[in-house]
Design an enzyme around this catalytic site. Structure first.
Site, mmCIF file in Angstrom:
data_model
loop_
_atom_site.group_PDB
_atom_site.id
_atom_site.type_symbol
_atom_site.label_atom_id
_atom_site.label_comp_id
_atom_site.label_asym_id
_atom_site.label_seq_id
_atom_site.Cartn_x
_atom_site.Cartn_y
_atom_site.Cartn_z
ATOM 1 N N HIS A 80 0.890 -1.086 -0.120
ATOM 2 C CA HIS A 80 0.228 -0.236 -0.190
ATOM 3 C C HIS A 80 0.691 1.315 0.036
ATOM 4 C CE1 HIS A 80 -3.444 1.185 1.006
ATOM 5 N NE2 HIS A 80 -3.305 2.601 0.961
ATOM 6 N N HIS A 125 1.670 5.014 -2.172
ATOM 7 C CA HIS A 125 1.953 6.622 -2.972
ATOM 8 C C HIS A 125 2.814 6.971 -3.483
ATOM 9 C CE1 HIS A 125 -3.019 5.541 -2.575
ATOM 10 N NE2 HIS A 125 -2.522 5.584 -0.656
ATOM 11 N N LYS A 144 -7.934 -0.675 -7.274
ATOM 12 C CA LYS A 144 -8.458 0.047 -5.678
ATOM 13 C C LYS A 144 -9.624 0.714 -5.944
ATOM 14 C CE LYS A 144 -7.541 1.945 -1.760
ATOM 15 N NZ LYS A 144 -6.724 3.696 -1.754
ATOM 16 N N HIS A 192 -10.300 -0.173 -0.114
ATOM 17 C CA HIS A 192 -9.661 1.319 1.015
ATOM 18 C C HIS A 192 -11.364 1.030 1.627
ATOM 19 C CE1 HIS A 192 -9.440 5.692 2.656
ATOM 20 N NE2 HIS A 192 -11.444 5.678 2.737
ATOM 21 N N HIS A 252 -6.526 -0.899 5.014
ATOM 22 C CA HIS A 252 -6.641 -0.063 6.999
ATOM 23 C C HIS A 252 -7.275 -0.729 8.416
ATOM 24 C CE1 HIS A 252 -5.174 3.326 4.454
ATOM 25 N NE2 HIS A 252 -6.167 3.739 3.997
ATOM 26 N N ASP A 311 0.861 2.765 3.809
ATOM 27 C CA ASP A 311 0.553 4.228 3.038
ATOM 28 C C ASP A 311 0.999 5.354 3.123
ATOM 29 O OD1 ASP A 311 -2.041 5.454 2.065
ATOM 30 O OD2 ASP A 311 -3.582 5.732 3.846
#
Length: 468
Positions: A95, A97, A216, A257, A277, A346
């Site tokens: 996970h 970005h 996603k 998510h 999460h 994240d």
């Protein structure tokens, strides 16, 4: 030098500039066979640490492991001395970005462009790789910038981890994946917004058309978004079932998510492959995840980082406090119940390169053994990605993704927060003990069919290694 440029014709100058602009640099292993002489090699399947072993690399794959005493070097071999280190497979973060930065100012978000994201991606890919994470899933990027980043890394033009990428994440109108900062008069809509079964099916197929390796989705509201509630489900069960059906039929997995309990339950029932999460995960959600074999990706360290260093705008602060109050205890509950865990961070919510801090949370807050924590970032993550044949362990035939640390990570998981040696696909990208041994990019053919070389330009200053 000035005199040389004065006598150049415009056509010559154009050709010269075009050739330089089109130069492509490719990282290549320095030798057909590389021998990594390890102090200890960690078998992530069993936790066994074998002393005095050599990892044999042929090209970009692992050819095998053998006792160092019975593995002499052959002519042409490259020998790397890691006798003072513990060697283990490159780590995986499912996970990330990479095309995003740790900046929570809404104006920063509104002024972001695809060009800026691409540049950030180049920087963050290198940082992540040098942190020992040789494989990542990138779960959300605008303009398919993560697709381009993956492709340039795969071509060897820039350093970075192996990537699976999602492109723009799918979400509902006004949801976590939408652009909610501007008023109605601007009519701005998030790239992945799709409502209703036909629309979500179209978006899945469109993302795949433009290069997505996975899908996603926003199953619930989020924290760093305006006007939505993390506990509220967003996509309906039926919409998520349609997304999963199309994605799986077309060979892609689905990452959801999901903070809220209802969203977790529905997403798991719909067949998503991972819950990201999982803040408000309850007993019903745990049971559904166990039934379907759904992975939980806790993204837990970001809570600690935000509490210590974060400076969130007021519109996000209460949501972060609420989520932080429950997420870890529910993750512990899921782990005790036997829910599968894959390491995901994240990264971008906190600075890239700190990914291994996630494993420290698993050990020292969640109660995992160091081996179990390492398995979340190796075997489990590889399984979630469908890449068990390629990554996650130092097994023969897998990609030569190898890291090394000083000391024993089974005794101190924090050792993984500083990785002195990184190899990916047989290429050494970091070696603090022998910096000169790091493989340098080699130029390939330029746009006019001529290899870019300073030798071909005797009257010009040399091209810097850092200029590409």
């Amino acid at each position: 030098m000035l005199r040389m440029f004065r006598i150049c014709t415009p056509l010559t100058l154009f050709a010269f500039a075009s050739t330089l602009a089109s130069a492509q640099f490719v990282y290549k292993p320095a030798a057909p066979r590389t021998l990594l002489r390890a102090g200890h090699v960690l078998d992530v399947h069993t936790g066994k640490e074998t002393a005095g072993e050599t990892v044999i690399i042929e090209g970009d794959h692992i050819a095998g492991l053998a006792p160092t005493a019975s593995t002499p070097a052959k002519p042409g071999d490259r020998v790397v001395d890691l006798t003072g280190y513990t060697v283990l497979p490159g780590l995986i973060d499912v996970h990330t970005h990479l095309t995003m930065a740790t900046n929570f100012d809404p104006y920063f978000e509104l002024t972001m462009t695809h060009g800026k994201e691409a540049i950030l991606g180049v920087e963050n890919a290198k940082v992540t790789l040098e942190a020992g994470f040789t494989t990542v899933r990138n779960v959300g990027a605008n303009g398919f910038t993560d697709v381009s980043l993956r492709d340039e890394i795969n071509a060897g033009h820039i350093p970075g981890p192996h990537m699976q990428v999602s492109g723009p994440p799918l979400g509902i109108t006004g949801g976590h994946m939408d652009e909610n900062l501007l008023p109605e008069q601007y009519h701005v809509v998030g790239e992945g917004v799709a409502d209703g079964i036909p629309a979500v099916q179209h978006m899945v197929r469109q993302n795949i058309k433009y290069g997505a390796d996975l899908i996603k989705i926003g199953a619930s509201g989020g924290v760093l978004s305006k006007g939505d509630d993390p506990q509220a489900s967003q996509y309906t069960l039926e919409e998520m079932q349609a997304i999963v059906a199309d994605a799986h039929r077309l060979g892609r997995k689905v990452a959801a998510h999901a903070h809220g309990a209802q969203a977790i339950l529905w997403a798991s029932e719909a067949g998503v492959d991972s819950i990201e999460h999982g803040s408000y995960l309850d007993d019903a959600g745990i049971a559904m995840m166990l039934k379907h074999g759904t992975y939980l990706v806790p993204t837990a360290y970001l809570i600690d980082w935000i509490q210590q260093y974060g400076n969130l705008p007021a519109l996000y602060q209460q949501k972060m406090k609420d989520v932080s109050a429950v997420e870890k205890q529910n993750a512990i509950k899921a782990i005790k119940a036997g829910v599968k865990i894959a390491c995901g961070t994240d990264a971008a919510v906190y600075p890239h390169g700190l990914n291994a801090h996630e494993l420290d949370v698993y050990v020292n807050q969640f109660g995992m053994t160091p081996l179990a924590a390492i398995q979340t970032a190796t075997l489990n993550a590889a399984d979630l990605m469908g890449w068990t044949a390629h990554v996650g362990s130092l097994d023969t035939g897998k990609w030569a993704d190898v890291i090394a640390v000083q000391g024993d990570p089974l005794h101190d998981i924090k050792l993984l927060q500083h990785v002195p040696f990184v190899m990916k696909s047989g290429v050494i990208y970091k070696d603090e003990a022998q910096p000169t041994a790091v493989d340098k990019p080699q130029p390939t053919q330029g746009g006019f069919g001529a290899t870019i070389s300073t030798a071909a330009l005797p009257n010009l200053p040399p091209i810097s290694e850092n200029s590409f």
